[in-house]
Motif scaffolding. Structure first.
Motif, PDB file in Angstrom:
ATOM      1  N   VAL A   1      21.043 -76.076 116.999  1.00 20.81           N
ATOM      2  CA  VAL A   1      21.302 -76.218 115.567  1.00 20.81           C
ATOM      3  C   VAL A   1      20.533 -75.155 114.800  1.00 20.81           C
ATOM      4  CG1 VAL A   1      20.967 -77.689 113.527  1.00 20.81           C
ATOM      5  CG2 VAL A   1      21.788 -78.682 115.679  1.00 20.81           C
ATOM      6  N   ARG A   2      19.258 -75.015 115.114  1.00 21.10           N
ATOM      7  CA  ARG A   2      18.433 -74.039 114.402  1.00 21.10           C
ATOM      8  C   ARG A   2      18.942 -72.612 114.608  1.00 21.10           C
ATOM      9  NH1 ARG A   2      13.892 -76.369 112.447  1.00 21.10           N
ATOM     10  NH2 ARG A   2      13.212 -78.343 113.372  1.00 21.10           N
ATOM     11  N   SER A   3      19.304 -72.276 115.835  1.00 20.57           N
ATOM     12  CA  SER A   3      19.752 -70.910 116.095  1.00 20.57           C
ATOM     13  C   SER A   3      21.095 -70.631 115.423  1.00 20.57           C
ATOM     14  CB  SER A   3      19.832 -70.645 117.605  1.00 20.57           C
ATOM     15  OG  SER A   3      20.790 -71.475 118.222  1.00 20.57           O
ATOM     16  N   ARG A   4      22.005 -71.612 115.467  1.00 22.37           N
ATOM     17  CA  ARG A   4      23.309 -71.422 114.815  1.00 22.37           C
ATOM     18  C   ARG A   4      23.150 -71.305 113.303  1.00 22.37           C
ATOM     19  NH1 ARG A   4      27.656 -75.505 117.792  1.00 22.37           N
ATOM     20  NH2 ARG A   4      27.534 -74.564 119.872  1.00 22.37           N
ATOM     21  N   LEU A   5      22.284 -72.146 112.747  1.00 23.90           N
ATOM     22  CA  LEU A   5      22.091 -72.111 111.303  1.00 23.90           C
ATOM     23  C   LEU A   5      21.456 -70.797 110.868  1.00 23.90           C
ATOM     24  CD1 LEU A   5      22.402 -73.631 108.645  1.00 23.90           C
ATOM     25  CD2 LEU A   5      20.154 -74.669 109.068  1.00 23.90           C
ATOM     26  N   ASN A   6      20.452 -70.351 111.599  1.00 21.46           N
ATOM     27  CA  ASN A   6      19.809 -69.074 111.268  1.00 21.46           C
ATOM     28  C   ASN A   6      20.806 -67.922 111.361  1.00 21.46           C
ATOM     29  OD1 ASN A   6      17.319 -70.232 110.785  1.00 21.46           O
ATOM     30  ND2 ASN A   6      16.589 -69.941 112.873  1.00 21.46           N
ATOM     31  N   ARG A   7      21.632 -67.941 112.413  1.00 18.32           N
ATOM     32  CA  ARG A   7      22.625 -66.882 112.583  1.00 18.32           C
ATOM     33  C   ARG A   7      23.661 -66.923 111.455  1.00 18.32           C
ATOM     34  NH1 ARG A   7      23.711 -67.634 117.730  1.00 18.32           N
ATOM     35  NH2 ARG A   7      25.324 -69.190 117.365  1.00 18.32           N
ATOM     36  N   ALA A   8      24.117 -68.125 111.105  1.00 14.89           N
ATOM     37  CA  ALA A   8      25.114 -68.254 110.040  1.00 14.89           C
ATOM     38  C   ALA A   8      24.550 -67.779 108.709  1.00 14.89           C
ATOM     39  CB  ALA A   8      25.575 -69.705 109.930  1.00 14.89           C
ATOM     40  N   ARG A   9      23.336 -68.200 108.385  1.00 11.36           N
ATOM     41  CA  ARG A   9      22.703 -67.761 107.137  1.00 11.36           C
ATOM     42  C   ARG A   9      22.576 -66.237 107.106  1.00 11.36           C
ATOM     43  NH1 ARG A   9      17.865 -72.155 107.553  1.00 11.36           N
ATOM     44  NH2 ARG A   9      18.652 -73.733 106.109  1.00 11.36           N
ATOM     45  N   ARG A  10      22.121 -65.693 108.216  1.00 10.31           N
ATOM     46  CA  ARG A  10      21.908 -64.242 108.284  1.00 10.31           C
ATOM     47  C   ARG A  10      23.225 -63.485 108.089  1.00 10.31           C
ATOM     48  NH1 ARG A  10      19.557 -64.435 112.706  1.00 10.31           N
ATOM     49  NH2 ARG A  10      21.240 -63.825 114.116  1.00 10.31           N
TER      50      ARG A  10
ATOM     51  N   VAL B   1      26.059 -64.582 106.673  1.00  2.00           N
ATOM     52  CA  VAL B   1      26.614 -64.769 105.327  1.00  2.00           C
ATOM     53  C   VAL B   1      25.855 -63.906 104.324  1.00  2.00           C
ATOM     54  CG1 VAL B   1      26.894 -66.420 103.435  1.00  2.00           C
ATOM     55  CG2 VAL B   1      27.576 -67.054 105.757  1.00  2.00           C
ATOM     56  N   ARG B   2      24.533 -63.928 104.400  1.00  3.61           N
ATOM     57  CA  ARG B   2      23.742 -63.103 103.476  1.00  3.61           C
ATOM     58  C   ARG B   2      24.069 -61.627 103.641  1.00  3.61           C
ATOM     59  NH1 ARG B   2      18.819 -66.556 105.078  1.00  3.61           N
ATOM     60  NH2 ARG B   2      18.634 -68.044 103.377  1.00  3.61           N
ATOM     61  N   ALA B   3      24.208 -61.163 104.902  1.00  7.41           N
ATOM     62  CA  ALA B   3      24.511 -59.754 105.149  1.00  7.41           C
ATOM     63  C   ALA B   3      25.872 -59.389 104.576  1.00  7.41           C
ATOM     64  CB  ALA B   3      24.470 -59.462 106.649  1.00  7.41           C
ATOM     65  N   ALA B   4      26.852 -60.265 104.763  1.00  6.96           N
ATOM     66  CA  ALA B   4      28.195 -59.989 104.253  1.00  6.96           C
ATOM     67  C   ALA B   4      28.205 -59.948 102.727  1.00  6.96           C
ATOM     68  CB  ALA B   4      29.175 -61.047 104.757  1.00  6.96           C
TER      69      ALA B   4
ATOM     70  N   SER C   1      24.447 -75.165  98.391  1.00 12.94           N
ATOM     71  CA  SER C   1      23.680 -76.369  98.059  1.00 12.94           C
ATOM     72  C   SER C   1      22.224 -75.965  98.145  1.00 12.94           C
ATOM     73  CB  SER C   1      23.976 -77.515  99.037  1.00 12.94           C
ATOM     74  OG  SER C   1      23.152 -77.410 100.164  1.00 12.94           O
ATOM     75  N   PRO C   2      21.318 -76.732  97.547  1.00 12.60           N
ATOM     76  CA  PRO C   2      19.909 -76.365  97.630  1.00 12.60           C
ATOM     77  C   PRO C   2      19.400 -76.298  99.059  1.00 12.60           C
ATOM     78  CG  PRO C   2      20.250 -78.021  95.935  1.00 12.60           C
ATOM     79  CD  PRO C   2      21.547 -77.897  96.694  1.00 12.60           C
ATOM     80  N   SER C   3      20.034 -77.055  99.979  1.00 11.67           N
ATOM     81  CA  SER C   3      19.487 -77.149 101.324  1.00 11.67           C
ATOM     82  C   SER C   3      19.888 -76.007 102.237  1.00 11.67           C
ATOM     83  CB  SER C   3      19.955 -78.469 101.966  1.00 11.67           C
ATOM     84  OG  SER C   3      21.347 -78.506 102.053  1.00 11.67           O
ATOM     85  N   TRP C   4      20.924 -75.282 101.904  1.00 18.99           N
ATOM     86  CA  TRP C   4      21.417 -74.337 102.901  1.00 18.99           C
ATOM     87  C   TRP C   4      20.517 -73.124 103.067  1.00 18.99           C
ATOM     88  CZ3 TRP C   4      23.930 -69.582 103.877  1.00 18.99           C
ATOM     89  CH2 TRP C   4      23.988 -68.703 102.819  1.00 18.99           C
ATOM     90  N   THR C   5      19.648 -72.867 102.100  1.00 20.18           N
ATOM     91  CA  THR C   5      18.774 -71.731 102.206  1.00 20.18           C
ATOM     92  C   THR C   5      17.382 -72.087 102.740  1.00 20.18           C
ATOM     93  OG1 THR C   5      18.186 -72.024  99.880  1.00 20.18           O
ATOM     94  CG2 THR C   5      19.908 -70.426 100.380  1.00 20.18           C
TER      95      THR C   5
END
Length: 201
Positions: free
Chosen positions: A167-176, A178-181, A196-200
């Motif tokens: 979960v942590r690795s997928r979330l970190n990858r997804a955040r990274r 999305v932010r890069a895009a 949402s406030p939690s996604w960051t």
């Protein structure tokens, strides 16, 4: 259908599920408690029309498999969101088509009914739609369960049946990703990133 009787704790899903094994009608209390949130989540991902079917199927599957529910867990939210996520995953192409339509034209006739009803924050920001569409299904599930269903990491792990570290690795990858895009798109406005406030976190 009526909700659980007074003997079932109004805050303990496990107790409701346990009692429903002998009195099936009690399961309606679980539906009353969680169906609006499941429907809202499914609608944000696939549109209101599909959300009706996803919600109905989620609770039908939950009812049929309730004997396998781990009653050491007092809340059924992760379990229900996991069922819904699995059903949503079967509509992966439809979801991605809708997101890409918003990203490119916002008016694709194939996805018109989806885009008309999707989450306003995505509809208003094509770059965010494109970024979400580019994620792998697994990464998108994790990100949106955190951002839209407001599940904690452990709850997401329970919902998807994956290790907490995944979960942590997928979330970190997804955040990274999305932010890069979003950072390279000149039409992006920073406010759209607040799924949402939690996604960051």
């Amino acid at each position: 259908m009526t909700g659980p009787p007074a003997s079932a704790s109004p805050h303990d899903d496990a107790e409701v599920i346990a009692q429903s094994l002998e009195e099936p009608e009690i399961f309606a209390g679980l539906y009353d408690r969680h169906a609006p949130d499941i429907h809202r989540y499914a609608a944000r991902r696939l549109g209101a029309g599909a959300a009706d079917d996803i919600t109905a199927d989620t609770f039908l599957i939950a009812f049929r498999t309730r004997r396998r529910f781990d009653r050491s867990r007092h809340s059924a939210r992760p379990w229900l969101y996991g069922i819904a996520a699995n059903l949503i995953g079967k509509h992966r192409r439809s979801e991605e088509r809708g997101l890409r339509a918003l990203a490119h034209t916002g008016q694709d006739p194939v996805a018109a009914s989806w885009s008309d009803r999707c989450d306003d924050r995505i509809a208003a920001q094509a770059p965010l739609a494109a970024a979400l569409a580019a994620l792998s299904p697994g990464d998108r599930h994790v990100l949106l369960l955190v951002a839209w269903a407001d599940l904690g990491y452990q709850e997401v792990a329970q919902a998807l049946g994956i290790p907490l570290g995944t979960v942590r690795s997928r979330l970190n990858r997804a955040r990274r990703r999305v932010r890069a895009a979003l950072s390279t798109d000149p039409s992006f406005t920073p406010g759209a990133m607040e799924l949402s406030p939690s996604w960051t976190r």
